[in-house]
Motif scaffolding. Structure first.
Motif, PDB file in Angstrom:
ATOM      1  N   SER A  41       1.613   4.823  11.324  1.00  0.00           N
ATOM      2  CA  SER A  41       0.864   3.784  12.032  1.00  0.00           C
ATOM      3  C   SER A  41       1.075   2.396  11.442  1.00  0.00           C
ATOM      4  O   SER A  41       0.658   1.398  12.040  1.00  0.00           O
ATOM      5  N   THR A  47       0.850  -1.192   0.000  1.00  0.00           N
ATOM      6  CA  THR A  47       0.000   0.000   0.000  1.00  0.00           C
ATOM      7  C   THR A  47       0.882   1.237   0.000  1.00  0.00           C
ATOM      8  O   THR A  47       1.725   1.397   0.885  1.00  0.00           O
ATOM      9  N   GLY A  72      -0.728   7.502   7.964  1.00  0.00           N
ATOM     10  CA  GLY A  72      -0.892   6.115   7.545  1.00  0.00           C
ATOM     11  C   GLY A  72       0.415   5.358   7.538  1.00  0.00           C
ATOM     12  O   GLY A  72       0.459   4.162   7.874  1.00  0.00           O
ATOM     13  N   GLU A 104      -0.247   1.412   8.572  1.00  0.00           N
ATOM     14  CA  GLU A 104      -1.346   1.065   7.680  1.00  0.00           C
ATOM     15  C   GLU A 104      -0.891   1.069   6.214  1.00  0.00           C
ATOM     16  O   GLU A 104      -1.460   0.358   5.385  1.00  0.00           O
TER      17      GLU A 104
END
Length: 351
Positions: free
Chosen positions: A78, A25, A75, A80
Motif C-alpha cells: 500500500s 519506515t 504495508g 505505507e
C-alpha cells in the motif's frame, strides 16, 4: 537536450535530498534469526544487513514491527512502508505487486518432527511386537506338530520315540527343533518308510521355515526402525502437519495436496507444536533450525535436507527508486566481504 539532462540531474538531486531528510519506515515481523527483539533492541540477520545498508546509503529509518507476515507485506504493497526486511521469499506472485532487491539469503523449506515421533530402533521392542510373537508361535506349533507326527510314525520302530504320549511331547518337539537347526541326528534316523519320507519333508521344509523366520525378524526390525517417523515429504500424508498460512510452505503443501493446520504466526505455530497439537512442521529451514538450537530440541528435531530452494530479499513498493541503490550497495557488500562476515556471524561458514 541539454535542458533535459539538467532537469533529470536536478530531479535526482532533489530526490536524494528528500531521502536524506526522510526517515524511512521499515516493516518487519518477528522471525528469528532474521528479525527479532533482544534486550529491547531490534536485531537479526536481515535487520543487521539493513543497518549496514543504511550506513552506506546515508539513510535514517525506523523499524515498524507488525503482528503478522501478511500485515508486513500489506504495508509495503500500500506504500505505507518504504520497504520490509525479514525472511521474505522472492516469489512470482509477490513480484507482480511489489519490487524485490537482489537475493540476500538462499534458503529452503524443511520438516521438523515432534520428539514423540522420533525413536531409535530397539531389539527388545521388536522382539515384543505382535507380528514377531505370532511368527514365533506359528514356528513352535509347526515344530511341535511335526515332532508329534514323527512320534506317531516311529514310536514302535525307533527307541527314541518309544515312550507314552504324556512323556513324548517334549522329546518329540526337541527332535524336530534339532532337525531344523542341525539337520537331525544319525542315531535317531527314522526307520519306518513313512517316517523316513516325513523326515525328508521336514528337513527340506526346515530350510524354508528358517528363511521365513529370519525374513520376518528382519522385516519387524525394519518396521521398528521407521515406524512413527517422518523421513521425507511423502511421509507427511495422513500426519498432523502445521505451517503458517499464506507462506511459501503453505503453498507447497497445497500443491502436494497435503492436509495441514494453518497458523497466523510463528509463535502460534511453535506453541501448537510444543503442545503436541501438530506432530510435524513444514517451514523455512533456518527458522526451524534456529528454534532447535535455542532449546527447541526438547520438543523436536529437523530432518533431512532443505528442499524447494528459495531466495529471500528486501521488498519495496512497486516502482520504488530505492531498489537500484540497494542492489548496488548489496553488490558492494559481497565484493568487499562484509556480507560474508555478517553471514558467518549468524550462520557460521557457508557450505
Amino acid at each position: 537536450m541539454l535542458y533535459l539532462r539538467l532537469t533529470t540531474a536536478a530531479l535526482f538531486l532533489i530526490w536524494g535530498q528528500l531521502l536524506s531528510a526522510q526517515v524511512l519506515t521499515v516493516n518487519t515481523v518477528t522471525r528469528p534469526p532474521f528479525s527479532m527483539v533482544e534486550e529491547g533492541r531490534d536485531t537479526g540477520f536481515s535487520l543487521e544487513l539493513l543497518k549496514i545498508l543504511a550506513g552506506r546509503l546515508d539513510w535514517e529509518y525506523r523499524v515498524n514491527r507488525t503482528n503478522s507476515f501478511a500485515d508486513m507485506l500489506d504495508g509495503v504493497r500500500s506504500g505505507e512502508a518504504d520497504l520490509a526486511a525479514a525472511n521474505i521469499s522472492i516469489t512470482a506472485s509477490r513480484e507482480v505487486v511489489m519490487d524485490f532487491s537482489q537475493p540476500i539469503f538462499e534458503s529452503g523449506l524443511q520438516i521438523m518432527v515432534h520428539a514423540d515421533e522420533i525413536r531409535q530402533p530397539s531389539l527388545l521392542r521388536a522382539l515384543l511386537s505382535w507380528d514377531l510373537a505370532a511368527a514365533i508361535g506359528i514356528a513352535f506349533l509347526m515344530l511341535f506338530g511335526g515332532g508329534m507326527m514323527m512320534w506317531a510314525f516311529e514310536r514302535r520302530a525307533q527307541p527314541y520315540f518309544d515312550r507314552p504320549l504324556n512323556e513324548a511331547w517334549f522329546p518329540s518337539f526337541w527332535w524336530a527343533l534339532n532337525l531344523v537347526v542341525n539337520g537331525g541326528f544319525e542315531e535317531r534316523v527314522p526307520r519306518t518308510p513313512v517316517g523316513r519320507m516325513f523326515g525328508v519333508v521336514l528337513v527340506v521344509s526346515s530350510l524354508f521355515i528358517v528363511s521365513v523366520f529370519v525374513a520376518k525378524i528382519t522385516a519387524v526390525m525394519t518396521v521398528e526402525a521407521i515406524s512413527g517417523s517422518v523421513n521425507s515429504v511423502n511421509d507427511l500424508y495422513g500426519r498432523s502437519v502445521g505451517t503458517i498460512g499464506g507462506s511459501t510452505a503453505a503453498g507447497f503443501l497445497d500443491r502436494r495436496e497435503i492436509d495441514y493446520s494453518a497458523f497466523n504466526g510463528l509463535d502460534e505455530m511453535l506453541g501448537a507444536f510444543e503442545a503436541g497439537e501438530v506432530t510435524a512442521l513444514v517451514f523455512d529451514a533456518p527458522v526451524l533450525n534456529f528454534y532447535v538450537q535455542q532449546g527447541g530440541y526438547q520438543y523436536g528435531h529437523t530432518i533431512g535436507q532443505p528442499f524447494l530452494r528459495e531466495n529471500y530479499g528486501l521488498v519495496f513498493p512497486a516502482g520504488s527508486p530505492l531498489v537500484e541503490e540497494v542492489n548496488q550497495a548489496l553488490l558492494a557488500m559481497q565484493e568487499d566481504g562484509s556480507y560474508d562476515a555478517l553471514y558467518r556471524k549468524w550462520f557460521g561458514s557457508q557450505n
